[in-house]
Write an enzyme that holds these catalytic residues in place. Structure first.
Site, PDB file in Angstrom:
ATOM      1  CD  GLU A 153       0.611 -18.007  23.813  1.00  0.00           C
ATOM      2  OE1 GLU A 153      -0.243 -17.051  24.625  1.00  0.00           O
ATOM      3  OE2 GLU A 153       0.624 -17.787  22.799  1.00  0.00           O
ATOM      4  CD1 TRP A 160       1.142 -19.407  16.586  1.00  0.00           C
ATOM      5  CD2 TRP A 160       1.065 -21.527  16.476  1.00  0.00           C
ATOM      6  NE1 TRP A 160       0.944 -20.140  18.144  1.00  0.00           N
ATOM      7  CE2 TRP A 160       0.754 -21.346  17.833  1.00  0.00           C
ATOM      8  CE3 TRP A 160       0.908 -22.920  16.085  1.00  0.00           C
ATOM      9  CZ2 TRP A 160       0.382 -22.387  18.670  1.00  0.00           C
ATOM     10  CZ3 TRP A 160       0.563 -23.812  17.002  1.00  0.00           C
ATOM     11  CH2 TRP A 160       0.359 -23.345  18.395  1.00  0.00           C
ATOM     12  CG  ASP A 161      -3.817 -18.857  16.209  1.00  0.00           C
ATOM     13  OD1 ASP A 161      -2.559 -18.244  16.460  1.00  0.00           O
ATOM     14  OD2 ASP A 161      -4.307 -19.014  17.051  1.00  0.00           O
TER      15      ASP A 161
END
Length: 550
Positions: free
Chosen positions: A491, A360-361
């Site tokens: 995270e 998703w970066d």
């Protein structure tokens, strides 16, 4: 740069001095790519100390079966990873009867590497004294063409300093390669065909399981003091997965013997698999017609065009200037926006880490860069990549129990399927859906081009909003909808309830999708009718969405 041995320079990454402990690190730092293929900065000649061979082809991957002791519903069956592609750069060398190997030389001095980011080439030069007493100067330049993205070019020059030298260049192409990181120690390439003629050689290999085919090719020419000797190979060794030629050059003291090697890949992603060798022959023909110097000039011009739009200047801080240009250079090496089937691996073409997969970066961090520095079609191609994977995103959600076209885009993917094998990421880091929706908004906000939304983007937004509506549950204690059991974007903490970022982006996605449905209905009625029919979306479902978002 935070590698303390890298020499500060505004436009180049430079290493001075040979240190075996730095070789693998430098192989990563000095990697090159052109969006279609990439190459670690491995030595062309044999090297007996620790090294990490890496050649990569964009879009070619292998589903390495997940290795875990337990399984859950929806857990990915494999981790997709970029493959170490067949080796096209290899050149074994013998000088006065001794195999040339920097690790075996009596002395290596004046060693210097340079990755010239302004012009897009990599150079290595040094003096070496072999154990037989022969001292040589070596100068090697390598680049991957931006204008002909199936072509790599090497010019390898050797000048004996203290005596005449019999130099044997033995260039090869070799499909007998493996990945350093493999869950089951499998080989990934199956040799299919080997051909050679004159100074050209071809090895066709196919990946197991995914069945990508690639022709790895080479063409060699030998020069002495800049003049083409127009010689054929004195010896040819051909096996089931490798072809190697040998050329003997008698160089006097102070004379320069050179090998110019054209090599690279033609791939079934872009050609009929029955025509890979003929496609490679055409690449060679075009390269020979231009010649080394013209190809290098083209490379410099292509990079100059990129820097004209992409450069960021930082005054009075050379390390910062070097660092920002290194980042810009790597983004352009990794992805140039020509092919909507491709995306941006987190480590580019520098190695196997992160599997070369899409994260998703891309939407969160990379699309803004490409919008600002390239034609808007480049960023649109990245959006199209996700549209083309919408059905797979719906399948990913179905595996976790979601219904009615709800879409969960993968955390890690090559083809739209989820292939990340850590549960707290795969199942819980669902904010990735929000990044993909926000990229659609961001594209319109920056470019002013709304056409993507009625053509493709609205279908993606609908799938994402359906996911958020179903993922939320109603709390009677709070008298509101909640999202439980997630991992936020940092995270650091897993299985968190009501992570602020996740909840906010979920609400934003639903609100934005509702706005776009209304706008498309008003201004693009034909597209609205098509999309509503395709997705079976009705007013009752929209009311459920709004209830959750409110």
């Amino acid at each position: 740069m935070n590698q303390d041995y890298i020499v500060p320079d505004n436009w180049s990454i430079i290493e001075q001095g040979f240190d075996v402990e730095r070789v693998k690190s430098s192989e990563s730092l000095f990697s090159i790519g052109n969006g279609a293929m990439g190459q670690r900065a491995n030595f062309e000649e044999s090297y007996s100390a620790e090294t990490f061979q890496g050649s990569y082809i964009a879009g070619v991957y292998y589903p390495d079966k997940t290795k875990v002791g337990w399984w859950k519903n929806g857990y990915p069956e494999y981790f997709a990873k970029v493959l170490n592609a067949p080796n096209w750069i290899g050149i074994d060398i013998e000088i006065n009867g001794e195999k040339f190997d920097l690790n075996a030389c009596s002395e290596v001095k004046n060693f210097r590497r340079e990755l010239n980011m302004k012009e897009g080439w990599y150079n290595r030069s040094f003096n070496a004294v072999l154990q037989n007493g022969t001292e040589v100067v070596v100068n090697v330049t390598r680049f991957l063409s931006l204008t002909a993205d199936e072509l790599g070019v090497i010019k390898y020059e050797i000048t004996p300093l203290n005596k005449a030298a019999k130099i044997i260049f033995s260039p090869y192409v070799d499909a007998g390669v493996k990945n350093e990181d493999a869950n089951w120690e499998e080989k990934f390439w199956e040799p299919m065909d080997v051909q050679h003629s004159g100074n050209e050689a071809f090895v066709v290999a196919r990946t197991f399981k995914t069945h990508f085919s690639a022709a790895t090719y080479m063409h060699n020419s030998i020069q002495l003091n800049g003049s083409d000797l127009k010689v054929a190979a004195q010896d040819v060794a051909a096996g089931k997965d490798k072809v190697q030629f040998s050329y003997v050059v008698e160089a006097g003291q102070g004379e320069t013997a050179s090998l110019i090697k054209f090599g690279g890949y033609t791939v079934s992603l872009n050609h009929d698999e029955n025509n890979l060798i003929s496609a490679a022959k055409q690449v060679i023909t075009d390269a020979k017609a231009k010649g080394y110097d013209a190809l290098l000039d083209e490379q410099k011009a292509a990079w100059a065009s990129i820097w004209e739009m992409a450069d960021i200047t930082i005054d009075a801080d050379v390390k910062a200037q070097q660092g920002i240009r290194f980042n810009i250079f790597q983004l352009n090496q990794t992805y140039l926006g020509k092919d909507p089937r491709l995306n941006i691996g987190p480590k580019g073409f520098t190695g196997e880490k992160y599997g070369g997969s899409t994260y998703w970066d891309t939407e969160a961090y990379c699309i803004p860069f490409y919008m600002a520095t390239k034609d808007q079609q480049v960023a649109r191609n990245l959006l199209t990549y996700r549209y083309n994977h919408l059905e797979k995103a719906i399948e990913n959600a179905q595996k976790l129990g979601f219904t009615n076209g709800a879409a969960l885009y993968p955390m890690v993917t090559m083809n739209g399927e989820e292939c990340h094998n850590e549960w707290e990421i795969t199942f819980e880091e669902i904010h990735r859906n929000g990044a993909i929706a926000f990229a659609i908004y961001n594209f319109y906000r920056f470019t002013g081009d709304y056409s993507y939304i009625p053509e493709k983007g609205l279908e993606v937004l609908i799938g994402i909003s359906r996911f958020w509506q179903q993922r939320a549950t109603y709390s009677t204690n709070r008298n509101k909808y909640v999202i439980l059991g997630v991992t936020g974007p940092n995270e650091y903490e897993n299985n968190v309830n009501n992570n602020f970022y996740t909840n906010y982006i979920a609400k934003w996605c639903i609100d934005y999708t509702l706005e776009q449905i209304a706008k498309v209905e008003e201004k693009y009625p034909a597209d609205h009718s098509r999309i509503m029919a395709k997705t079976n979306l009705d007013a009752a479902e929209l009311a459920k969405w709004k209830k959750v978002a409110d």
